[in-house]
Design a protein around this motif. Structure first.
Motif, PDB file in Angstrom:
ATOM      1  N   ARG A 165       0.767  -1.106   0.021  1.00 14.67           N
ATOM      2  CA  ARG A 165       0.229   0.433   0.185  1.00 14.67           C
ATOM      3  C   ARG A 165       1.005   1.276  -0.250  1.00 14.67           C
ATOM      4  O   ARG A 165       0.192   2.803   0.328  1.00 14.67           O
ATOM      5  N   SER A 250       2.035  -6.474  -0.357  1.00 14.40           N
ATOM      6  CA  SER A 250       0.521  -7.223   0.194  1.00 14.40           C
ATOM      7  C   SER A 250       0.922  -8.606   0.074  1.00 14.40           C
ATOM      8  O   SER A 250       0.406  -9.457   0.381  1.00 14.40           O
ATOM      9  N   ARG A 323      -3.916  -3.690  -5.335  1.00 13.60           N
ATOM     10  CA  ARG A 323      -2.815  -3.187  -4.465  1.00 13.60           C
ATOM     11  C   ARG A 323      -3.303  -2.525  -3.592  1.00 13.60           C
ATOM     12  O   ARG A 323      -1.596  -2.619  -2.468  1.00 13.60           O
ATOM     13  N   HIS A 324      -3.455  -0.854  -3.745  1.00 12.63           N
ATOM     14  CA  HIS A 324      -3.770  -0.319  -2.362  1.00 12.63           C
ATOM     15  C   HIS A 324      -4.679  -0.522  -1.543  1.00 12.63           C
ATOM     16  O   HIS A 324      -4.425  -0.003  -0.155  1.00 12.63           O
ATOM     17  N   GLY A 326      -4.279  -3.794   0.174  1.00 15.38           N
ATOM     18  CA  GLY A 326      -3.112  -4.677   0.561  1.00 15.38           C
ATOM     19  C   GLY A 326      -2.784  -6.074   0.531  1.00 15.38           C
ATOM     20  O   GLY A 326      -3.234  -6.197  -0.681  1.00 15.38           O
ATOM     21  N   ARG A 329      -6.141  -8.316  -1.936  1.00 12.68           N
ATOM     22  CA  ARG A 329      -6.365  -7.381  -2.869  1.00 12.68           C
ATOM     23  C   ARG A 329      -6.714  -9.469  -3.731  1.00 12.68           C
ATOM     24  O   ARG A 329      -7.318  -9.533  -4.669  1.00 12.68           O
TER      25      ARG A 329
END
Length: 566
Positions: A165, A250, A323-324, A326, A329
């Motif tokens: 993240r 992640s 991906r943002h 974490g 995802r």
């Protein structure tokens, strides 16, 4: 740089702490609180001195200690001195089940004489004794031989600020930086600026400056570092540089695996980071298997985690857009891909591992002391060959390397003799060598008769994995070790329903997927494999990174690299 941790260190015997220390000190903030403190080779025991009959006793296990420092007080008028020890014991999680490592700082004020210099000398004596005793008491698994990073060690820490993240730098400063200071581990922080930056850096770096290379990112950055090391002319020495992992991405599969290998309770997120930071401070080094992977374009890559095709590879790449958020995802990507489940056509073959025969009931197993090879990067590998480099082109995808190694007979992780065949050719004062995967025929050649060819040609996924975890929350191979010399090959054939496939992945969170009795799931232990996709489109990943789509084959090399673990 390192030594066999199973052998006594003469320098520690001469200079290290031996016996028992005893002293009486006061609290760092309240001189009315007095304590008796005793130090043995395994524990620091603290008792409160009180007129009341009961005495409060606290015992700190030195396996949990990362360091101790002596210092003067913050007030210049204070004639006392102080020593502070830093522990990371397992404690019960606050408002949660289970236990995790938590930081405990224990300090004392020394005021045994009137001379300030004597106070500081006494504090330094205790701090040194605690450091030396805790250095001899690091967590170890029974039956495993470790090396140990020298102290003080010099560490290069490579951070990808965009991994996960985008919080890797904040996680480092918030959780790891202080631990390294407490353990007096000097480090240099390097922030990567673009893809393959780490690969280029370690390929050219003067590795004699560093005792370890540590990655604070996801698994992709370690993939870069390993391949950069293997592209060097001095790859045999370079790949012996201990590698550490701090979870900042992640997936964090290797970090979760290293934590699992330490036989610690399950941990995630910041608790996992704290565990890996603790192991870095302890500095124990074990072996790490690598897998040599050949692509259709004749490019060769080195992998530490996985080779995937089909469902797993699709989820890994397609979930990049999430991906943002974490680690979640992968769950989101799994649900999306389940909604439109694909089937792939292809051919799969593998060289199975020959399981050793079980000893007769009642027989006694004789154990032999493990050997410590001089060149673990060669001595731990399965049958391989080192042959002369026919070309001086060091940018070749076949990793042609110069070396002056001159030993011939080596031993693998099972203590079986292995011959590394070499045909040296003098070029510029050195001997040009190429590491050859002797178990693999050319991709244009049929597999040997000793291989198993899978009859099915319709697959939902093919996954070769060589660590215990495929992500923080995916316990893919419960019995795997970093140096077991095995590729764990999983494949799921067509016909499995969406609910059944989802149940498999949910069971994998607890390592229970193999007990599900799913007829479409197959697990094999192999030394080499070949995958030939027939479907014209698809995704193949190596350590989570997308590679060229097409025929691919792989072979395990046990103990080729070194890993900071516990």
């Amino acid at each position: 740089m390192e030594q066999d941790a199973s052998e006594p260190d003469p320098s520690r015997q001469r200079n290290g702490f031996v016996g028992t220390l005893y002293g009486e000190f006061t609290d760092t903030l309240d001189d009315s609180l007095r304590f008796s403190v005793s130090l043995t080779e395994s524990a620091l025991t603290i008792r409160r001195i009180s007129s009341s009959p009961g005495r409060t006793k606290v015992v700190f296990d030195l396996t949990d200690c990362v360091g101790c420092r002596a210092h003067r007080g913050p007030d210049g008028a204070d004639v006392g001195a102080y020593f502070t020890a830093y522990f990371y014991p397992f404690k019960r999680r606050w408002m949660a089940a289970g236990v995790a490592r938590q930081r405990v700082e224990q300090g004392f004020r020394v005021a045994l004489a009137r001379e300030p210099l004597a106070h500081l000398q006494e504090a330094e004596r205790w701090a040194r004794a605690i450091r030396e005793a805790s250095g001899m008491q690091a967590p170890r698994r029974d039956g495993v031989t470790y090396m140990e990073v020298r102290r003080p060690c010099r560490v290069m820490i490579l951070v990808n600020p965009h991994s996960g993240r985008g919080q890797a730098l904040q996680l480092f400063t918030g959780h790891v930086q202080g631990m390294l200071t407490e353990a007096t581990v000097p480090y240099t922080l390097v922030t990567t600026e673009h893809q393959n930056h780490a690969r280029e850096l370690v390929r050219k770096a003067d590795l004699s400056q560093w005792d370890a290379l540590v990655i604070m990112s996801g698994d992709g950055l370690l993939f870069e570092v390993i391949n950069g090391l293997m592209e060097r002319e001095d790859w045999q020495d370079a790949i012996q540089t201990p590698l550490g992992i701090l979870p900042g991405g992640s997936g964090n599969a290797l970090a979760a695996s290293v934590h699992h290998y330490s036989q610690s309770p399950p941990a995630w997120n910041e608790e996992l980071l704290l565990s890996c930071g603790f192991m870095l401070c302890k500095g124990l080094v074990g072996s790490l298997d690598l897998v040599s992977i050949h692509l259709a374009s004749r490019q060769r890559l080195f992998s530490f985690l996985s080779l995937a095709w089909g469902f797993v590879a699709d989820v890994d790449i397609e979930s990049e857009k999430y991906r943002h958020v974490g680690a979640i995802r992968f769950l989101m990507g799994t649900l999306v891909r389940l909604a439109s489940l694909r089937v792939y056509q292809g051919k799969l073959a593998y060289l199975p591992v020959e399981e050793p025969p079980r000893p007769p009931k009642g027989s006694v197993k004789t154990s032999q002391p493990p050997s410590t090879p001089q060149h673990p990067s060669l001595c731990s590998s399965l049958p391989c060959q080192l042959i002369p480099d026919p070309s001086p082109n060091q940018n070749s995808p076949h990793n042609r390397i110069t070396t002056n190694c001159n030993h011939n007979t080596v031993t693998n992780s099972s203590n079986n003799p292995v011959t590394a065949t070499k045909r040296p050719e003098t070029q510029g004062g050195g001997k040009s060598m190429t590491l050859v995967d002797s178990l693999l025929p050319g991709l244009d050649q049929p597999v040997p008769e000793s291989w198993t060819v899978v009859k099915e040609e319709d697959f939902v996924l093919v996954l070769a994995v060589y660590q215990s975890h495929l992500a923080e929350d995916l316990w893919t191979v419960p019995g795997a070790m970093a140096d077991d010399g095995l590729i764990h090959l999983f494949y799921v054939t067509a016909g499995i329903s969406r609910p059944a496939l989802l149940r498999l992945f949910l069971a994998m969170e607890k390592g229970a997927h193999l007990a599900c009795g799913c007829p479409y799931l197959v697990h094999e232990k192999v030394k080499a494999l070949r995958l030939e996709p027939i479907s014209p489109q698809g995704v193949i990943t190596v350590d989570g990174e997308m590679v060229e789509y097409g025929p691919v084959q792989a072979q395990i090399h046990p103990g080729l690299a070194r890993l900071i673990c516990g």
